[in-house]
Design a protein around this motif. Structure first.
Motif, PDB file in Angstrom:
ATOM      1  N   CYS A 122      14.189  16.323  -1.685  1.00 49.06           N
ATOM      2  CA  CYS A 122      13.247  17.247  -1.058  1.00 49.06           C
ATOM      3  C   CYS A 122      12.300  17.824  -2.116  1.00 49.06           C
ATOM      4  CB  CYS A 122      14.010  18.375  -0.370  1.00 49.06           C
ATOM      5  SG  CYS A 122      15.297  19.110  -1.415  1.00 49.06           S
ATOM      6  N   PRO A 123      11.236  18.485  -1.677  1.00 47.96           N
ATOM      7  CA  PRO A 123      10.325  19.117  -2.642  1.00 47.96           C
ATOM      8  C   PRO A 123      11.054  20.166  -3.486  1.00 47.96           C
ATOM      9  CG  PRO A 123       9.303  18.988  -0.479  1.00 47.96           C
ATOM     10  CD  PRO A 123      10.752  18.621  -0.284  1.00 47.96           C
ATOM     11  N   MET A 124      10.548  20.376  -4.708  1.00 53.88           N
ATOM     12  CA  MET A 124      11.136  21.389  -5.585  1.00 53.88           C
ATOM     13  C   MET A 124      10.054  21.953  -6.502  1.00 53.88           C
ATOM     14  SD  MET A 124      14.156  21.139  -8.470  1.00 53.88           S
ATOM     15  CE  MET A 124      15.520  21.231  -7.312  1.00 53.88           C
ATOM     16  N   PRO A 125       9.607  23.191  -6.268  1.00 56.42           N
ATOM     17  CA  PRO A 125       8.626  23.793  -7.172  1.00 56.42           C
ATOM     18  C   PRO A 125       9.224  24.028  -8.558  1.00 56.42           C
ATOM     19  CG  PRO A 125       9.437  25.407  -5.598  1.00 56.42           C
ATOM     20  CD  PRO A 125       9.975  24.081  -5.164  1.00 56.42           C
ATOM     21  N   LEU A 126       8.356  24.239  -9.524  1.00 56.25           N
ATOM     22  CA  LEU A 126       8.806  24.386 -10.902  1.00 56.25           C
ATOM     23  C   LEU A 126       9.779  25.550 -11.088  1.00 56.25           C
ATOM     24  CD1 LEU A 126       5.556  23.655 -12.921  1.00 56.25           C
ATOM     25  CD2 LEU A 126       7.694  22.385 -13.055  1.00 56.25           C
ATOM     26  N   THR A 127       9.565  26.635 -10.377  1.00 61.93           N
ATOM     27  CA  THR A 127      10.482  27.769 -10.522  1.00 61.93           C
ATOM     28  C   THR A 127      11.895  27.385 -10.102  1.00 61.93           C
ATOM     29  OG1 THR A 127       9.701  28.519  -8.365  1.00 61.93           O
ATOM     30  CG2 THR A 127       8.726  29.561 -10.304  1.00 61.93           C
ATOM     31  N   ASP A 128      12.000  26.593  -9.043  1.00 62.07           N
ATOM     32  CA  ASP A 128      13.320  26.141  -8.597  1.00 62.07           C
ATOM     33  C   ASP A 128      13.906  25.115  -9.554  1.00 62.07           C
ATOM     34  OD1 ASP A 128      13.106  27.821  -6.462  1.00 62.07           O
ATOM     35  OD2 ASP A 128      12.732  26.256  -4.972  1.00 62.07           O
ATOM     36  N   PHE A 129      13.046  24.306 -10.186  1.00 64.51           N
ATOM     37  CA  PHE A 129      13.552  23.348 -11.168  1.00 64.51           C
ATOM     38  C   PHE A 129      14.229  24.080 -12.319  1.00 64.51           C
ATOM     39  CE2 PHE A 129      13.308  21.242 -15.220  1.00 64.51           C
ATOM     40  CZ  PHE A 129      13.885  20.014 -14.936  1.00 64.51           C
ATOM     41  N   GLY A 130      13.603  25.143 -12.799  1.00 66.60           N
ATOM     42  CA  GLY A 130      14.207  25.892 -13.892  1.00 66.60           C
ATOM     43  C   GLY A 130      15.600  26.366 -13.553  1.00 66.60           C
ATOM     44  N   LYS A 131      15.767  26.885 -12.344  1.00 65.01           N
ATOM     45  CA  LYS A 131      17.086  27.346 -11.895  1.00 65.01           C
ATOM     46  C   LYS A 131      18.070  26.181 -11.809  1.00 65.01           C
ATOM     47  CE  LYS A 131      15.396  31.233  -9.055  1.00 65.01           C
ATOM     48  NZ  LYS A 131      13.936  31.080  -9.284  1.00 65.01           N
ATOM     49  N   ALA A 132      17.605  25.040 -11.257  1.00 67.34           N
ATOM     50  CA  ALA A 132      18.486  23.890 -11.056  1.00 67.34           C
ATOM     51  C   ALA A 132      18.938  23.294 -12.389  1.00 67.34           C
ATOM     52  CB  ALA A 132      17.778  22.832 -10.217  1.00 67.34           C
ATOM     53  N   LEU A 133      18.029  23.187 -13.346  1.00 69.65           N
ATOM     54  CA  LEU A 133      18.409  22.630 -14.646  1.00 69.65           C
ATOM     55  C   LEU A 133      19.403  23.543 -15.350  1.00 69.65           C
ATOM     56  CD1 LEU A 133      17.943  20.352 -16.732  1.00 69.65           C
ATOM     57  CD2 LEU A 133      16.259  21.870 -17.805  1.00 69.65           C
ATOM     58  N   ASN A 134      19.154  24.832 -15.302  1.00 71.92           N
ATOM     59  CA  ASN A 134      20.076  25.774 -15.938  1.00 71.92           C
ATOM     60  C   ASN A 134      21.452  25.733 -15.281  1.00 71.92           C
ATOM     61  OD1 ASN A 134      18.012  26.526 -17.620  1.00 71.92           O
ATOM     62  ND2 ASN A 134      17.575  28.461 -16.582  1.00 71.92           N
ATOM     63  N   MET A 163       8.152  22.380 -17.659  1.00 73.11           N
ATOM     64  CA  MET A 163       9.419  22.536 -16.940  1.00 73.11           C
ATOM     65  C   MET A 163      10.428  23.303 -17.796  1.00 73.11           C
ATOM     66  SD  MET A 163       9.317  18.640 -15.550  1.00 73.11           S
ATOM     67  CE  MET A 163      10.784  18.605 -14.533  1.00 73.11           C
ATOM     68  N   ALA A 164      10.451  22.996 -19.093  1.00 69.31           N
ATOM     69  CA  ALA A 164      11.359  23.694 -19.998  1.00 69.31           C
ATOM     70  C   ALA A 164      11.044  25.186 -20.045  1.00 69.31           C
ATOM     71  CB  ALA A 164      11.275  23.083 -21.400  1.00 69.31           C
ATOM     72  N   LEU A 165       9.768  25.535 -20.069  1.00 68.04           N
ATOM     73  CA  LEU A 165       9.392  26.944 -20.103  1.00 68.04           C
ATOM     74  C   LEU A 165       9.925  27.693 -18.890  1.00 68.04           C
ATOM     75  CD1 LEU A 165       5.686  26.751 -21.357  1.00 68.04           C
ATOM     76  CD2 LEU A 165       7.680  27.558 -22.647  1.00 68.04           C
ATOM     77  N   HIS A 166       9.896  27.064 -17.725  1.00 71.01           N
ATOM     78  CA  HIS A 166      10.433  27.713 -16.533  1.00 71.01           C
ATOM     79  C   HIS A 166      11.944  27.939 -16.650  1.00 71.01           C
ATOM     80  CE1 HIS A 166       6.498  26.744 -14.833  1.00 71.01           C
ATOM     81  NE2 HIS A 166       6.773  27.622 -13.894  1.00 71.01           N
ATOM     82  N   SER A 167      12.631  27.007 -17.296  1.00 69.05           N
ATOM     83  CA  SER A 167      14.066  27.201 -17.527  1.00 69.05           C
ATOM     84  C   SER A 167      14.317  28.351 -18.489  1.00 69.05           C
ATOM     85  CB  SER A 167      14.684  25.913 -18.086  1.00 69.05           C
ATOM     86  OG  SER A 167      14.642  24.872 -17.145  1.00 69.05           O
ATOM     87  N   LEU A 168      13.508  28.439 -19.524  1.00 70.73           N
ATOM     88  CA  LEU A 168      13.693  29.476 -20.542  1.00 70.73           C
ATOM     89  C   LEU A 168      13.366  30.875 -20.013  1.00 70.73           C
ATOM     90  CD1 LEU A 168      12.052  27.686 -23.613  1.00 70.73           C
ATOM     91  CD2 LEU A 168      14.480  27.825 -23.054  1.00 70.73           C
ATOM     92  N   LEU A 169      12.553  30.949 -18.974  1.00 74.00           N
ATOM     93  CA  LEU A 169      12.160  32.248 -18.428  1.00 74.00           C
ATOM     94  C   LEU A 169      13.119  32.758 -17.364  1.00 74.00           C
ATOM     95  CD1 LEU A 169       8.306  31.663 -18.304  1.00 74.00           C
ATOM     96  CD2 LEU A 169       9.496  33.399 -19.664  1.00 74.00           C
ATOM     97  N   GLU A 170      14.147  31.973 -17.059  1.00 74.66           N
ATOM     98  CA  GLU A 170      15.182  32.422 -16.128  1.00 74.66           C
ATOM     99  C   GLU A 170      16.191  33.316 -16.861  1.00 74.66           C
ATOM    100  OE1 GLU A 170      15.729  31.933 -12.772  1.00 74.66           O
ATOM    101  OE2 GLU A 170      13.680  31.151 -12.755  1.00 74.66           O
TER     102      GLU A 170
END
Length: 261
Positions: A58-70, A94-101
Motif C-alpha cells: 500500500c502507499p506509504m508517505p515518508l513520515t510513515d516510512f521513518g516509523k516503519a524503518l525504526n 528517508m533516513a532523515l525522517h527516521s532520525l527525526l522520530e
C-alpha cells in the motif's frame, strides 16, 4: 500491524557496529555490495535495505516510512554495540525522517547527496508534476528506455552503481518504483530545514565536489545539526559511493570507527 519482509535485504555481519544502508530512487539493495565488502574488511557490518518492500502492499508517505524503518530495527534482537544509518539521495531523505522520530535506534548517521526539502510550494508542485511523469514511465513505459532516460540525467553523471544483471532484476519492482515517485517525491516532502537541529546524534553529510547544488545543501544542512560535519568527495558528482568507492568507504569507516565527530 503490517509486517514488512526483510528477506530481500542484504546483510553482512562483521563486528559490533552495523550500518543500515538505504538506496536511492530507482536503486536496490545490491547497489551497496561493494561498500559492504569494504566495511566488512574494517570490522563494520552492514544491512542493505530493500526499500521497495515498504511499498509492496500500500502507499506509504515518508513520515510513515521513518516509523516503519525504526520499528524494523528496534524490533530485532541486536547483539552489537551500535547501529548507524546511511542514506543516499532519496535514501538520505528517508533516513532523515527516521532520525527525526522520537526514540529512534540510531547512534550515528551518514547522509549522502540528499535534499532536506524544497522551500516553496511552487517548487514542490513542479517537482510533483515531474515525478508523476517518471512514475508513468516506470509503471507503463518501455522499461529499458525508462532506465536509460533516468541514468542519462546530467546530475547523475556516469558512475555505474551495479552490474547489468542486477539492473535487470529491477523490473520486478517497477510497481513500487512508480509508487515511490508519488509517495517519496521531493515535492511531497515537507521541508525539514527547521527540524534538523533536533537531530542530536553525530551526522556526516557527504556530497561530491562537482555536484555544486548538493554540495551547497550539504554545507547548509550540516551546519544546522549540533553534531554535524561535512565531507566533500574530490572530483566526483552526485553518485559519490560509486564514483569514489575507496574514498567513500575510508571516510565512512573513519567516521564510524574513530568516535564519529
Amino acid at each position: 500491524m503490517i509486517q514488512y519482509s526483510k528477506q530481500t535485504d542484504e546483510r553482512r555481519e562483521a563486528g559490533p557496529m552495523e550500518c543500515w544502508c538505504l538506496h536511492g530512487a530507482v536503486g536496490m539493495a545490491a547497489d551497496w555490495r561493494g561498500f559492504a565488502k569494504s566495511m566488512a574488511a574494517t570490522g563494520i557490518g552492514t544491512r542493505a535495505i530493500d526499500s521497495w518492500r515498504f511499498l509492496e502492499c500500500c502507499p506509504m508517505p515518508l513520515t510513515d516510512f521513518g516509523k516503519a524503518l525504526n520499528a524494523d530495527a528496534s524490533g530485532e534482537v541486536f547483539r552489537g554495540s551500535s547501529r548507524a544509518l546511511l542514506g543516499y539521495s532519496m535514501g538520505g531523505r528517508m533516513a532523515l525522517h527516521s532520525l527525526l522520530e522520537d526514540g529512534h535506534p540510531w547512534q550515528a548517521a551518514i547522509i549522502v547527496s540528499a535534499h532536506p526539502g524544497l522551500d516553496s510550494e511552487t517548487e514542490r508542485a513542479d517537482r510533483r508534476a515531474s515525478d508523476a511523469g517518471w512514475a508513468t514511465q516506470a509503471l507503463a513505459g518501455d522499461w529499458q528506455k525508462f532506465l536509460t532516460a533516468w541514468n542519462a540525467q546530467p546530475i547523475l553523471g556516469d558512475a555505474a552503481m551495479r552490474d547489468p544483471q542486477a539492473s535487470g532484476r529491477l523490473i520486478m519492482r517497477r510497481r513500487e518504483i512508480a509508487r515511490s515517485f508519488v509517495d517519496w517525491s521531493l515535492g511531497a516532502q515537507e521541508p525539514l530545514w527547521d527540524r534538523l537541529g533536533k537531530i542530536t546524534i553525530p551526522v556526516l553529510w557527504v556530497a561530491g565536489e562537482n555536484d555544486t547544488k548538493f554540495r551547497a545543501l550539504a554545507e547548509r544542512a550540516s551546519s544546522l545539526i549540533p553534531k554535524g560535519c561535512v565531507a566533500i568527495a574530490p572530483g566526483t558528482g552526485h553518485r559519490v559511493p560509486w564514483a569514489a568507492e575507496t574514498w567513500f568507504a575510508e571516510t565512512v569507516g573513519s567516521f564510524l570507527k574513530l568516535g564519529y565527530v
